[in-house]
Design a protein around this motif. Structure first.
Motif, PDB file in Angstrom:
ATOM      1  N   ASP A  73      20.916  81.867  39.291  1.00 58.08           N
ATOM      2  CA  ASP A  73      19.785  81.363  38.526  1.00 58.08           C
ATOM      3  C   ASP A  73      18.799  82.649  38.169  1.00 58.08           C
ATOM      4  O   ASP A  73      18.552  83.144  37.246  1.00 58.08           O
ATOM      5  N   ARG A  81      20.190  85.500  36.183  1.00 61.15           N
ATOM      6  CA  ARG A  81      20.414  85.301  34.709  1.00 61.15           C
ATOM      7  C   ARG A  81      18.995  85.638  34.234  1.00 61.15           C
ATOM      8  O   ARG A  81      18.928  86.035  33.050  1.00 61.15           O
ATOM      9  N   ARG A  82      18.129  85.046  34.867  1.00 59.89           N
ATOM     10  CA  ARG A  82      16.544  84.930  34.456  1.00 59.89           C
ATOM     11  C   ARG A  82      16.364  86.680  34.096  1.00 59.89           C
ATOM     12  O   ARG A  82      15.675  86.992  33.280  1.00 59.89           O
TER      13      ARG A  82
END
Length: 593
Positions: A368, A371-372
């Protein structure tokens, strides 16, 4: 076992120096003598340090200075041949020294001036007053212009040419903005509130974590709703509330859109407006000035301070990878030639994208989080053009005198194509569709008007900060030499309309499109802030939620550049704040042992 004992003994000695850390105003006097023996020009790169800083941008140098001041043996590794990141002075045209990327100073935190004794290390700032000049293209002779400075009475007289109502409102606007800046100013000098602490501990501990935000709210008082509006509304709406004259609104709007791929009509532009009025020089809020010798002289002063404390600073030393141990802890860096430099902590002055997507093994990072970082908005509208000229530009609205000596407006930021906010929006719209603006927003500065040593006698260096230009051109066209020169010619044609004779005065030029800014200075997408300064990429979420306090998912790896809180600009706050966090973590290590 012996190695461990030596390491523990060194850690104990090192941590004893933490009493000289940030805000104490002292400089670890007991260690100064031996630190002064270190020289960044004669020291060789060692194989082990307490802290390694990737990149010698101004934030990295600031962090290194504070860490070394507190007793941590620190090395700074810069891949380019020159220190400073985007705050550099380079001789692109023989005899002409340019602040090649960043070009003005205001935002540098006042604590850094004093705590690192930058004046003693050679920093000299040349304040500008007046500071803003907006000539107009109009069917009258001479055309009107708007000259703004710190003399409020004179500034009001200038504004009254366009609107008596605006001349009356402007002082109130300044007071209003000043209140907002004063309230949020303390938030710049500390890490964001730790959201992890909000879900644990006593009520008192949770309130303590929120205290900086509570202080800001209390300081704003009844102004809190207005502050919220400034942060969230389009800057055009804010300025329309205060003023009616387009030249004034467009001039002020440049501070809200500068460096941002946004229009004055884009919601959320108010923070960047605040960001550019929250600085100060010599105690004067909102003042901007030139650094004598160019922006590189600032970086050199910070480097001298760090070297005086004992830091080792190296150029042409490219890091290719963060070295991780089997436990996932950062243990140093790997150089391009394969050399390993071990350290207890690593601080990266590089962008979040470069730090986490290229230098850190992806398998060691949460999906995550990756991805950010990949989804960060790094769009940039900026093309910087550095120009060598053989004479001062002479503007139709304010012609030169016969002796061709600089006039007050030559020392200003000169705003062109700013007759109205509709022109800024039009320029943005073209770039949003992949086309360089046909009538770009231009901020023209002539630092040699105040610092003549930057150019040969009678000549000048001109800085053109222009937008809007897209990173990727429509139809997949490359930013090749033809495209770069075509855009520069458009810019020069615009300047010629305001200052006839400019084009024939040009001796040489250096054109830096968004891809050039990325390639040379490591600015992702060419973004001067290491990422957009929109509300979704500030404070708690810079660079990503749960990682806004300079720490990263990798223990021992910290972010200390503009991609961290409080963002871009030559501010130094990210470097200073990151050093605070590193020193705090070392204190915890001491107590654990």
């Amino acid at each position: 076992m012996k190695a461990k004992s030596r390491s523990y003994q060194h850690s104990t000695e090192m941590l004893a120096g933490l009493r000289a850390c940030l805000g104490a105003g002292c400089a670890a006097h007991g260690l100064r003598g031996h630190r002064l023996a270190h020289s960044r020009t004669t020291e060789k790169l060692q194989r082990e340090y307490d802290a390694v800083v990737i990149g010698a941008g101004h934030n990295g140098l600031v962090a290194a200075a504070y860490l070394q001041q507190a007793g941590l043996r620190t090395a700074v590794l810069e891949k380019r041949h020159v220190l400073g990141g985007a705050a550099v002075t380079e001789e692109i045209v023989p005899g002409f020294r340019f602040s090649r990327a960043s070009y003005l100073l205001s935002l540098l935190r006042p604590q850094i001036y004093t705590e690192l004794e930058l004046q003693r290390h050679g920093l000299k700032v040349l304040p500008r007053d007046p500071y803003s000049f907006t000539p107009l293209l109009e069917d009258r002779s001479p055309p009107r212009s708007l000259l703004m400075g710190h003399d409020m009475a004179q500034t009001r007289r200038q504004i009254a040419q366009f609107s008596q109502k605006d001349a009356q409102a402007y002082p109130k606007y300044e007071v209003f903005m000043g209140r907002l800046v004063s309230a949020i100013n303390p938030l710049l000098d500390a890490p964001p509130a730790d959201t992890a602490a909000l879900g644990q501990g006593s009520l008192l501990q949770r309130l303590r974590a929120l205290w900086p935000l509570l202080q800001a709210g209390l300081a704003l008082g009844r102004q809190l709703p207005h502050f919220y509006e400034v942060l969230t509304a389009p800057v055009s709406k804010i300025l329309d509330h205060w003023f009616e004259s387009e030249p004034l609104k467009a001039t002020l709007a440049t501070d809200a859109v500068i460096g941002a791929m946004s229009s004055p009509h884009t919601p959320g532009g108010g923070y960047v407006l605040l960001h550019h009025v929250m600085g100060e020089l010599e105690g004067r809020r909102g003042a901007w000035g030139y650094v004598a010798g160019g922006m590189g002289a600032l970086s050199q002063a910070i480097a001298r301070a760090a070297a005086t404390y004992g830091a080792h600073i190296f150029t042409e030393q490219a890091v290719c990878r963060v070295l991780l141990g089997s436990d996932g802890q950062a243990q140093g860096v790997v150089m391009q030639d394969g050399t390993e430099v071990r350290s207890k902590v690593v601080l990266s002055n590089a962008s979040p994208q470069l730090t986490f997507l290229e230098l850190t093994p992806q398998e060691r990072l949460p999906e995550d989080f990756v991805r950010r970082i990949q989804q960060l908005d790094t769009r940039s509208p900026v093309t910087k053009i550095n120009v060598a000229v053989d004479r001062l530009p002479s503007f139709l609205a304010a012609p030169n005198t016969r002796d061709s000596q600089p006039l007050p407006h030559h020392c200003c930021s000169i705003h062109l194509n700013c007759e109205g906010t509709h022109l800024l929006h039009q320029a943005y719209t073209e770039a949003a569709h992949g086309h360089p603006s046909s009538r770009p927003m231009i901020e023209l500065c002539i630092p040699s008007a105040l610092d003549p040593g930057l150019a040969p006698p009678g000549c000048h260096v001109v800085s053109l900060f222009t937008q809007y230009t897209p990173y990727e051109l429509a139809g997949g066209q490359p930013w090749d030499e033809k495209a770069r020169n075509a855009y520069a010619d458009t810019v020069f044609d615009c300047i010629e309309a305001y200052a006839p004779g400019f084009k024939v005065s040009v001796i040489g030029r250096d054109i830096l499109t968004p891809p050039d800014l990325e390639r040379i200075f490591g600015l992702p997408g060419g973004n001067i802030f290491h990422g957009g300064m929109s509300l979704d990429q500030l404070y708690f979420t810079r660079p990503a939620p749960s990682y806004s306090t300079y720490q990263s998912p990798v223990p021992g790896l910290y972010l200390c550049g503009s991609g961290a809180h409080p963002g871009g600009g030559v501010m130094g706050a990210a470097g200073r704040n990151a050093a605070q966090v590193v020193l705090r973590d070392f204190r915890r290590l001491r107590w654990q042992r």
